[in-house]
Design a protein around this motif. Structure first.
Motif, short mmCIF file in Angstrom:
data_model
loop_
_atom_site.label_atom_id
_atom_site.label_comp_id
_atom_site.label_asym_id
_atom_site.label_seq_id
_atom_site.Cartn_x
_atom_site.Cartn_y
_atom_site.Cartn_z
N LYS A 88 -12.39 25.12 9.03
CA LYS A 88 -10.94 25.28 9.10
C LYS A 88 -10.51 25.74 10.48
O LYS A 88 -9.54 25.23 11.06
CB LYS A 88 -10.48 26.28 8.04
N ALA A 89 -11.26 26.69 11.05
CA ALA A 89 -10.93 27.20 12.39
C ALA A 89 -11.12 26.14 13.46
O ALA A 89 -10.39 26.12 14.46
CB ALA A 89 -11.80 28.42 12.69
N TRP A 90 -12.08 25.26 13.24
CA TRP A 90 -12.37 24.20 14.22
C TRP A 90 -11.46 22.99 14.06
O TRP A 90 -11.54 22.05 14.85
CB TRP A 90 -13.84 23.77 14.09
N ASN A 91 -10.62 23.00 13.08
CA ASN A 91 -9.74 21.86 12.82
C ASN A 91 -8.50 21.93 13.72
O ASN A 91 -7.37 22.07 13.26
CB ASN A 91 -9.35 21.86 11.34
N THR A 92 -8.76 21.80 15.03
CA THR A 92 -7.71 21.94 16.03
C THR A 92 -7.20 20.61 16.57
O THR A 92 -6.24 20.58 17.32
CB THR A 92 -8.22 22.77 17.23
N GLY A 93 -7.89 19.53 16.20
CA GLY A 93 -7.52 18.22 16.71
C GLY A 93 -8.44 17.72 17.81
O GLY A 93 -8.40 16.52 18.15
N ARG A 116 -14.17 28.18 18.65
CA ARG A 116 -12.82 27.84 18.21
C ARG A 116 -12.43 28.75 17.06
O ARG A 116 -13.17 28.89 16.09
CB ARG A 116 -12.74 26.36 17.77
N GLY A 117 -11.26 29.38 17.18
CA GLY A 117 -10.77 30.24 16.12
C GLY A 117 -11.70 31.38 15.77
O GLY A 117 -11.73 31.83 14.62
#
Length: 275
Positions: A62-67, A255-256
Motif C-alpha cells: 500500500k505504501a509503495w503504491n505511489t505510481g 517508500r512510505g
C-alpha cells in the motif's frame, strides 16, 4: 534473480559465460495453443515493475503504491525458490490486486545440469521432459491456489549457464518445451526469465521454435528502462506485449516508510488474471 538465490557476484560471473549475442529474425510462436481451446483474453501491463525475493506485506504494498511502479513479480513456487513467502496468499493477491497492482507470477523450476550453483532441483537429459511436466503442473496448482486464473502467464526462471555446452543446452530446452507445453494444455501462458548472454539467448535464438514460451523477460543490467532500444534480437520477436526487461538489480528503495531491496523492470507483457 539478483540476490534471490545466487549472489550478485556469482551471477555476474555466470552471466558473462554465454558469449556474444546472436540476432535472429524468426517470428516467435503464438501466445496461445494451436488446439481448439477457448483462451481468456490476455491481460497486459506496460510500465515499471519490480521483483523482490519475498512478497512484501500488504502495508508495504500500500505504501509503495505511489505510481512509480505498477507491476510486481512474485515467486509462486518451485523447489529452487530462494525465500519463504509468509505474505503470499490468495488473500494477499486479492488485496494488492484491489490496490491496482499488476502481478507477474515467477516459478523457479529445475536448473541446468552444467550450472555450478548448488540447487535442490537440477534437470538432466533423461529427466528434462518429465520434470517439465511435473513442475508445470505444480506451477499451475500454485497459481490457481493464489487466485491467478487460466489465461495468466507463468514465467519460468532459468539462471545463467554455459549455452555452448550443447548437451546441457539441449536438456534445458527440452525442459522448457515440456514446461511450456504443459502450461498451455492447462490454458496458462508460457513465459521465460533469463539472461541475454545465456539462458534468454538460448530461448530467443533456438532454431526450433516448437513449444517455446511466447513471452520473454530478459536480464540485461544496463539501467535502461526500455523493452525496445536495447532488445538484442530480431525486431519481430516477442512483439505484441510479450517482453519484460530487468534492467537494474539490488536497488534499496524506501517508500512510505517501508524499505525494500528490489530489482527494477521495464514491462510490456502479460500479467496475472485475478479472480
Amino acid at each position: 534473480m539478483a540476490d534471490h538465490r545466487l549472489s550478485k557476484k556469482r551471477r555476474y560471473i555466470a552471466a558473462a559465460t554465454g558469449g556474444a549475442v546472436a540476432v535472429v529474425g524468426a517470428v516467435v510462436a503464438a501466445q496461445t495453443s494451436t488446439a481448439a481451446t477457448v483462451w481468456p483474453a490476455q491481460k497486459t501491463f506496460t510500465g515499471r515493475a519490480f521483483d523482490t525475493c519475498a512478497a512484501p506485506s500488504p502495508a508495504a504494498m500500500k505504501a509503495w503504491n505511489t505510481g512509480f511502479y505498477g507491476g510486481a513479480a512474485v515467486y509462486i513456487g518451485g523447489k529452487n525458490r530462494g525465500c519463504a513467502q509468509p505474505n503470499l496468499t490468495a488473500s494477499w493477491v486479492k488485496s494488492v490486486n484491489a490496490m491496482g497492482w499488476k502481478l507477474i507470477p515467477l516459478y523457479v523450476g529445475a536448473q541446468p545440469p552444467c550450472q555450478t550453483s548448488a540447487n535442490p532441483e537440477k534437470l538432466t537429459a533423461s529427466t528434462a521432459a518429465s520434470l517439465g511436466v511435473t513442475d508445470a503442473n505444480d506451477a499451475v496448482a500454485k497459481a490457481s491456489a493464489l487466485g491467478m486464473k487460466p489465461g495468466s502467464p507463468v514465467f519460468l526462471d532459468m539462471e545463467p549457464y554455459d549455452i555452448t555446452n550443447k548437451a546441457c543446452n539441449d536438456a534445458v530446452l527440452a525442459y522448457v518445451r515440456s514446461f511450456t507445453k504443459t502450461l498451455r494444455a492447462k490454458t496458462y501462458r508460457g513465459g521465460f526469465y533469463g539472461f541475454t548472454s545465456s539462458s534468454a539467448k538460448a530461448v530467443a535464438t533456438a532454431t526450433d521454435r516448437t513449444d517455446l514460451p511466447g513471452n520473454l523477460w530478459y536480464a540485461l543490467w544496463d539501467k535502461q528502462n526500455t523493452t525496445t532500444t536495447d532488445w538484442p534480437w530480431g525486431a519481430t520477436q516477442y512483439t505484441d506485449h510479450s517482453r519484460g526487461h530487468q534492467y537494474l538489480v539490488n536497488s534499496k528503495e524506501t517508500r512510505g516508510g517501508y524499505t525494500i531491496t528490489v530489482d527494477q523492470d521495464a514491462w510490456d507483457g502479460p500479467v496475472a488474471i485475478i479472480g
